[in-house]
Design a protein around this motif. Structure first.
Motif, PDB file in Angstrom:
ATOM      1  N   GLY A  51      59.927  33.964  29.236  1.00  0.00           N
ATOM      2  CA  GLY A  51      58.513  34.187  29.472  1.00  0.00           C
ATOM      3  C   GLY A  51      58.301  35.343  30.434  1.00  0.00           C
ATOM      4  N   GLY A  52      57.062  35.749  30.524  1.00  0.00           N
ATOM      5  CA  GLY A  52      56.761  36.837  31.439  1.00  0.00           C
ATOM      6  C   GLY A  52      55.280  36.880  31.727  1.00  0.00           C
ATOM      7  N   ASN A  53      54.929  37.611  32.754  1.00  0.00           N
ATOM      8  CA  ASN A  53      53.519  37.739  33.104  1.00  0.00           C
ATOM      9  C   ASN A  53      53.281  39.074  33.775  1.00  0.00           C
ATOM     10  OD1 ASN A  53      53.426  37.474  36.236  1.00  0.00           O
ATOM     11  ND2 ASN A  53      54.857  35.913  35.554  1.00  0.00           N
ATOM     12  N   LEU A  54      52.033  39.476  33.720  1.00  0.00           N
ATOM     13  CA  LEU A  54      51.614  40.719  34.356  1.00  0.00           C
ATOM     14  C   LEU A  54      50.249  40.447  34.979  1.00  0.00           C
ATOM     15  CD1 LEU A  54      52.765  43.621  34.491  1.00  0.00           C
ATOM     16  CD2 LEU A  54      51.259  44.185  32.598  1.00  0.00           C
ATOM     17  N   LEU A  55      50.117  40.723  36.274  1.00  0.00           N
ATOM     18  CA  LEU A  55      48.875  40.388  36.974  1.00  0.00           C
ATOM     19  C   LEU A  55      48.343  41.601  37.725  1.00  0.00           C
ATOM     20  CD1 LEU A  55      48.055  37.193  38.909  1.00  0.00           C
ATOM     21  CD2 LEU A  55      47.932  39.304  40.171  1.00  0.00           C
ATOM     22  N   LEU A  56      47.051  41.782  37.639  1.00  0.00           N
ATOM     23  CA  LEU A  56      46.394  42.890  38.328  1.00  0.00           C
ATOM     24  C   LEU A  56      45.284  42.306  39.189  1.00  0.00           C
ATOM     25  CD1 LEU A  56      46.187  46.086  38.332  1.00  0.00           C
ATOM     26  CD2 LEU A  56      44.309  45.775  36.751  1.00  0.00           C
TER      27      LEU A  56
ATOM     28  N   ILE B 117      38.627  41.037  41.875  1.00  0.00           N
ATOM     29  CA  ILE B 117      38.720  40.945  40.423  1.00  0.00           C
ATOM     30  C   ILE B 117      40.188  40.726  40.104  1.00  0.00           C
ATOM     31  CG2 ILE B 117      38.446  42.186  38.248  1.00  0.00           C
ATOM     32  CD1 ILE B 117      36.123  43.656  39.493  1.00  0.00           C
ATOM     33  N   ARG B 118      40.450  39.725  39.302  1.00  0.00           N
ATOM     34  CA  ARG B 118      41.852  39.425  38.994  1.00  0.00           C
ATOM     35  C   ARG B 118      41.983  39.191  37.503  1.00  0.00           C
ATOM     36  NH1 ARG B 118      43.312  34.394  41.884  1.00  0.00           N
ATOM     37  NH2 ARG B 118      42.130  33.508  40.167  1.00  0.00           N
ATOM     38  N   SER B 119      43.045  39.709  36.956  1.00  0.00           N
ATOM     39  CA  SER B 119      43.289  39.506  35.543  1.00  0.00           C
ATOM     40  C   SER B 119      44.780  39.383  35.319  1.00  0.00           C
ATOM     41  CB  SER B 119      42.736  40.696  34.760  1.00  0.00           C
ATOM     42  OG  SER B 119      42.920  40.461  33.388  1.00  0.00           O
ATOM     43  N   TYR B 120      45.169  38.493  34.429  1.00  0.00           N
ATOM     44  CA  TYR B 120      46.589  38.421  34.115  1.00  0.00           C
ATOM     45  C   TYR B 120      46.843  38.044  32.672  1.00  0.00           C
ATOM     46  CZ  TYR B 120      46.166  33.331  34.891  1.00  0.00           C
ATOM     47  OH  TYR B 120      45.806  32.012  34.845  1.00  0.00           O
TER      48      TYR B 120
ATOM     49  N   GLN C  76      51.570  43.121  39.626  1.00  0.00           N
ATOM     50  CA  GLN C  76      52.849  42.438  39.730  1.00  0.00           C
ATOM     51  C   GLN C  76      53.206  41.790  38.407  1.00  0.00           C
ATOM     52  OE1 GLN C  76      51.045  39.719  42.855  1.00  0.00           O
ATOM     53  NE2 GLN C  76      52.389  38.252  41.845  1.00  0.00           N
ATOM     54  N   GLY C  77      54.492  41.553  38.220  1.00  0.00           N
ATOM     55  CA  GLY C  77      54.931  40.938  36.975  1.00  0.00           C
ATOM     56  C   GLY C  77      56.304  40.328  37.124  1.00  0.00           C
TER      57      GLY C  77
END
Lengths: 654, 176
Positions: free
Chosen positions: A278-283, A297-300, A251-252
């Motif tokens: 701003g912005g973000n990207l999350l996996l 497991i989470r990374s952003y 998601q982002g």
């Protein structure tokens, strides 16, 4: 690094997918043949909502559901939080809020941790949350979970007085087109457009766009403030569920906007226009193993730039964490590790405001474990654990907790907890160098430094819940919290020079304090058509300076929190698909000069068809306008007043 | 981060991911699948008043994964020799033709309206909304202790002239 992680995840996910590709239909055939008895006996592999039931939490937890958000009539996340008992929500101006739990409020309240789908939005620059950047299509927020009191063992430092987690719906739960638009006195235009679709039965996505325009409020003298906001945002979320045990979420979001505030200068108020983007990207990858054990497991990556009159600020954050939960004997253990990289770039615009380093890279490592032990069946649960963190400013920090929950029967539960949490120094407290012309010939110089340590809190809580039947529940908490090494600003020996006197101030940890209070919430479904919700909180705090402290501002925090707050909401379903909702909020006076206020909101909703929803309402009916907060000295924002507001909103779903 | 640390991190990561990726031997179902299976079963363990319609009509709303699983479960199946059909997002005027209506928690906003339209018709209402039975619903699906269980509000069921088989009652909880 992100690329590597993604390839590992996709590879492993794809690997398990190929092995189970034919299992889909077979498993459905198997599902069909399960008898009722077998169905009742089967355990769930992956629960859609991992949240515990309220009765099971050994903490002061409160959840705002999607339906309560819809019926609140509120149009922004911070306003929705008003109903949470024990949470202080005050509007500073048209686009800024001061929000905290259990004291120490401010426009950047530094002891409350806020997350959106597990991504922290607490900014390490000034230890606070930019509430005016936090928004989402409200229809796609599944719930807002609020935990008052320390949550540092699970969520890490800065979760000293509370944790807010905003959880959005999965893409599968937000399919189709949604258009919502409205106008109000305060917000002449707001609108959301969302589309959710599927690429195949296992892969769903949604995309959204949202725009808000907020008008200027007024100051107490009736003059117009400069605090409007124009904010556009867009984002997406996709969820892939290749099998019953696994989900992969990507998601982002991106936002871009301008907002104004009025600063109190040395001689006059001046409008400050902020440009933000701003912005973000999350996996996130979750997998359920045998016996309900799970791994996540989470990374952003998160980026923000903020341009203001005094300073330009750019920040990039990369976060990676792993969590594993498993059951053994009468234990349920969760452990994990995480790493966060934070890099910022400050561009000074005033000679008087500088930072020790214009650019700083900070690394944060953590390791945690928490165990829930049921030594004597289900009536007693002991939850204990700790988090060990390492940050670049203060080194290692340990944040342990111990909680005990006793549920003698289906109707009562009692819990008690002792926890330690820390609030780590912000970039400002570590690196600030601010010169300020206090009076002609007198200049003050406020400096941060390496000697500033983390503020600590030791918190004691006692909670009781009563569920006499399914239509009524009562949740009440008593707490006492002991703070040490609180931030102070210490004057040093003045330096007398040719141009006048320079008084250096050093940011130090020379105060202690305690807070105590009582928070209670009740929920009563009076009939099929009528539901009541209420909350009440009582709060007190005292700050004590060290004998050698010369600080004059530390005790200000005492004046920023109301002693009492309450809220009463009634939700009534009327015939002909009409809904009538009323919300009454009360906030006690603040010792720093804000009067007590009542706020009454009314909403009338109508659903002529299942695809169309119309709502009309009024907020703050009893009052032309009122002041809710006065920012303390160190934040020179001039607050404006919350006005009466009429709104109309239409939502179309197809 | 140094190249060394990066390599270590990747190594740990690969170890964790690939260890946990091994599929578990036992057949597992998630919450969604179990809810859909209950819905499917209700068609056989509830008796509707006569006369029987030529087809058995399931009604459900979109925006819940349960609907998608249900549509796959009932594909090609029959209830007492009547073909099953699934109607997604029924219009209000279609609601009274349904045999079972599922109102998922994600669609709580339409609950009052839906119950209002089917009031007095012999339609079984099922939901996973936490206080569904207190709001006039018949069968609530609850997730407790990692198990799904139906909670049946008998008064609301019999008001609609439906009867529940004793077998289903034995596997359910009765709402007060």
């Amino acid at each position: 690094m992100i690329g590597d992680i993604r390839s590992i995840l996709l590879l492993c996910a794809a690997f398990s997918q190929t092995r189970q590709v034919h299992a889909g239909d077979e498993s459905l055939d198997r599902l069909k043949t399960l008898s009722l008895q077998e169905l009742t006996a089967t355990t769930v592999s992956l629960a859609a909502k991992s949240q515990q039931t309220l009765q099971e939490a050994a903490a002061a937890a409160y959840v705002i559901s999607n339906e309560e958000i819809r019926r609140s009539g509120m149009q922004s996340i911070p306003e929705i939080l008003r109903k949470v008992p024990g949470l202080e929500v005050a509007r500073v101006d048209a686009n800024q809020w001061a929000i905290t739990s259990r004291g120490f409020n401010g426009a950047f309240a530094n002891k409350l941790l806020v997350m959106v789908d597990g991504r922290t939005v607490y900014d390490p620059f000034n230890s606070g949350v930019y509430w005016n950047e936090q928004d989402y299509p409200l229809e796609d927020i599944d719930r807002i979970e609020v935990i008052r009191g320390p949550g540092a063992t699970m969520w890490g430092s800065n979760a000293v007085n509370g944790v807010i987690n905003i959880v959005t719906r999965t893409a599968q739960e937000s399919q189709g087109t949604l258009v919502s638009a409205g106008a109000s006195h305060e917000e002449p235009g707001f609108g959301t457009l969302r589309y959710g679709g599927q690429l195949n039965p296992d892969l769903h996505y949604r995309v959204y766009g949202k725009y808000n325009h907020r008008d200027d409020f007024h100051f107490s003298d009736g003059s117009k403030a400069s605090d409007n906001l124009d904010l556009g945002r867009a984002g997406f979320r996709s969820d892939w569920t290749p099998n019953a045990q696994e989900t992969l979420t990507l998601q982002g979001d991106y936002f871009n906007g301008t907002m104004q505030q009025t600063l109190t200068g040395a001689d006059a108020a001046m409008p400050d226009r902020m440009q933000k983007q701003g912005g973000n990207l999350l996996l996130r990858w979750q997998r359920t193993l045998a016996n309900g054990n799970r791994v996540q497991i989470r990374s952003y990556f998160d980026h923000a730039t903020r341009q203001q009159m005094r300073l330009d600020h750019r920040r990039d954050t990369f976060d990676f964490d792993v969590q594993h939960s498993f059951h053994w004997r009468s234990h349920a253990t969760t452990w994990g590790a995480g790493y966060r990289f934070n890099s910022d770039q400050l561009t000074q615009k005033l000679a008087l405001l500088t930072f020790d380093q214009a650019r700083r890279d900070l690394h944060l490592f953590n390791l945690f474990a928490q165990d829930e032990w049921r030594p004597f069946g289900d009536a007693w649960r002991l939850i204990y654990g700790g988090k060990l963190e390492h940050n670049d400013f203060t080194g290692f920090e340990l944040q342990p907790t111990a909680r005990l929950l006793w549920s003698p029967d289906q109707q009562h539960s009692v819990w008690a907890a002792v926890s330690r949490a820390v609030r780590v120094p912000s970039r400002v407290e570590h690196d600030l160098n601010l010169l300020y012309n206090f009076a002609p010939g007198v200049t003050t110089n406020i400096r941060g430094g390496d000697s500033f340590k983390s503020e600590t809190a030791l918190s004691y809580e006692l909670g009781y819940r009563f569920f006499p039947n399914r239509s009524f529940n009562l949740d009440t908490t008593l707490f006492y919290c002991d703070y040490a090494r609180l931030s102070t600003t210490e004057p040093q020996t003045p330096i007398i020079g040719v141009g006048g006197v320079l008084i250096p101030y050093q940011i130090a940890n020379m105060a202690q304090g305690e807070t105590y209070g009582w928070e209670t919430a009740l929920n009563w479904r009076a009939s099929e058509f009528w539901r009541l919700q209420g909350s009440y909180s009582l709060f007190g705090m005292a700050i004590h300076k060290d004998p050698q402290s010369l600080d004059s501002a530390a005790a200000i925090a005492e004046g920023n929190s109301p002693r009492q707050r309450f809220n009463l909401s009634a939700y009534i379903n009327l015939p002909n698909q009409l809904e009538f909702d009323s919300h009454w909020y009360y906030t006690d006076r603040l010792a720093n000069g804000v009067s007590a206020y009542h706020r009454l909101d009314l909403r009338l909703g109508w659903q002529p068809s299942l695809h169309l929803e119309l709502a009309a309402g009024v907020q703050n009916l009893l009052d032309n306008r009122h002041l809710e907060f006065i920012p303390p000295q160190d934040n020179p924002v001039l607050s404006s007043e919350m006005e009466r507001n009429y709104y109309l909103k239409a939502t179309l779903r197809f | 981060m140094t190249a060394f640390m990066r390599r270590i991190a990747l190594l740990i990561l690969s170890a964790i991911v690939c260890t946990f990726s091994t599929p578990s031997p036992a057949q597992q179902f998630n919450e969604t699948e179990l809810k859909a299976a209950y819905l499917y079963n209700f068609a056989y363990f509830i008796t509707w008043p006569e006369p029987a319609a030529p087809e058995f009509l399931f009604c459900s709303y979109a925006n819940t994964p349960v609907t998608a699983i249900l549509s796959r479960l009932i594909d090609g199946e029959k209830v007492h020799d009547r073909p099953i059909r699934l109607l997604i997002d029924p219009l209000p005027e279609q609601l009274h033709e349904c045999h079972i209506v599922f109102i998922p928690v994600q669609q709580e906003r339409v609950l009052a309206t839906t119950l209002d339209y089917i009031h007095a018709f012999p339609v079984l209402t099922v939901s996973d909304i936490p206080d569904f039975d207190q709001r006039g619903g018949m069968v609530r699906l609850t997730t407790e202790d990692r198990r799904i269980q139906p909670v049946i509000h008998l008064q609301n069921v019999s008001r609609a002239r439906l009867s529940v088989s004793s077998k289903l009652l034995r596997s359910s909880r009765i709402a007060e």
